[in-house]
Design an enzyme around this catalytic site. Structure first.
Site, PDB file in Angstrom:
ATOM      1  N   CYS A  63     -86.673   8.498  -1.665  1.00 40.45           N
ATOM      2  CA  CYS A  63     -86.009   8.427  -2.964  1.00 40.45           C
ATOM      3  C   CYS A  63     -85.585   9.835  -3.317  1.00 40.45           C
ATOM      4  O   CYS A  63     -86.377  10.778  -3.152  1.00 40.45           O
ATOM      5  CB  CYS A  63     -86.965   7.871  -4.026  1.00 40.45           C
ATOM      6  SG  CYS A  63     -86.314   7.936  -5.720  1.00 40.45           S
ATOM      7  N   CYS A  82     -78.564   8.258  -4.005  1.00 44.00           N
ATOM      8  CA  CYS A  82     -79.641   7.343  -4.376  1.00 44.00           C
ATOM      9  C   CYS A  82     -79.943   6.471  -3.169  1.00 44.00           C
ATOM     10  O   CYS A  82     -79.040   5.805  -2.648  1.00 44.00           O
ATOM     11  CB  CYS A  82     -79.185   6.483  -5.558  1.00 44.00           C
ATOM     12  SG  CYS A  82     -80.311   5.139  -6.010  1.00 44.00           S
TER      13      CYS A  82
END
Length: 258
Positions: A182, A72
């Site tokens: 992302c 992440c």
């Protein structure tokens, strides 16, 4: 070394990283933690992101993970420094691939699509300052995209229209590289290809993260020998989309309330 590699993300997005690692290291067992009940991390405060990252790390350590991939971008930029100081296992982080984009650009204009939590972090600021001197970096928060991917709406009209809104100003400015900041966003590449011209190079971090994971395992003597591998995916929310992304073969998808 038969202990598993651990992964955690705010949801299903980090499976884009998991796939790259599994492809490069097919003998490694893995455990993936999808914290979908708390997605997206990008809109949360640094304190919340750190708390969730600690929680995820400790769950993976209870499963005896030998290395943890913080799959992440937002958790990496806001929490990995703390995790590395306070836990003994190696951590692999995910940073937006600003460096290759800055080195390769011809127009000297690079776009980055990322979450607020990544774009506002000190780690991202430092990376951009270090590698993008003389390069115009056009930043765009991808508000709403993680939620659409988590809902399995990658190919929806809503997703396409939102992407057009975010990307057109960058394209008008003449970017020739688009950095996906992302781990959810690689799943949007087929849709992005319908929007951006072929002259724009789309870059994500997955392959580089896989190579780094292998290197760290080798350095620490932690590589698994040639063997069949097992993969377990945990989620604390509806896991239909997760199962669609990673199911099949010797993959086991489990639901874990945490």
């Amino acid at each position: 070394m038969t202990k598993p590699i651990g992964f955690f993300d705010s949801g299903v997005g980090g499976t884009s990283i998991w796939k790259e690692v599994h492809q490069l290291l097919p003998s490694e067992d893995t455990i993936y933690l999808a914290d979908s009940a708390n997605a997206p991390y990008g809109a949360r405060s640094k304190e919340e992101i750190l708390r969730l990252s600690i929680k995820n790390t400790e769950i993976l350590l209870k499963h005896d993970c030998k290395l943890i991939v913080v799959a992440c971008n937002t958790a990496t930029t806001n929490a990995i420094a703390y995790l590395r100081v306070n836990y003994q296992v190696p951590f692999i982080g995910i940073e937006p691939a600003i460096k290759p984009a800055a080195l390769q650009t011809n127009t000297k204009k690079v776009g980055i699509l990322a979450t607020k939590g990544t774009l506002s972090s000190s780690l991202f600021f430092g990376t951009s300052k270090m590698f993008a001197a003389g390069i115009e970096v056009l930043e765009q928060e991808g508000t709403g995209l993680v939620e659409l991917i988590e809902a399995g709406k990658v190919n929806s009209d809503e997703t396409k229209e939102l992407l057009k809104t975010y990307l057109q100003p960058m394209l008008d400015e003449g970017i020739d590289h688009l950095v996906l900041g992302c781990t959810h966003y690689p799943y949007l590449i087929p849709v992005l290809r319908q929007i951006v011209p072929n002259t724009v190079v789309i870059i994500d971090s997955g392959e580089a993260v896989a190579r780094q994971t292998k290197a760290i395992l080798e350095q620490n003597g932690l590589l698994a020998s040639l063997r069949p591998s097992q993969h377990t995916f945990f989620s604390n929310a509806e896991f239909t989309v997760l199962e669609q992304l990673v199911g099949g073969g010797n993959t086991t998808v489990k639901f874990l309330q945490f």
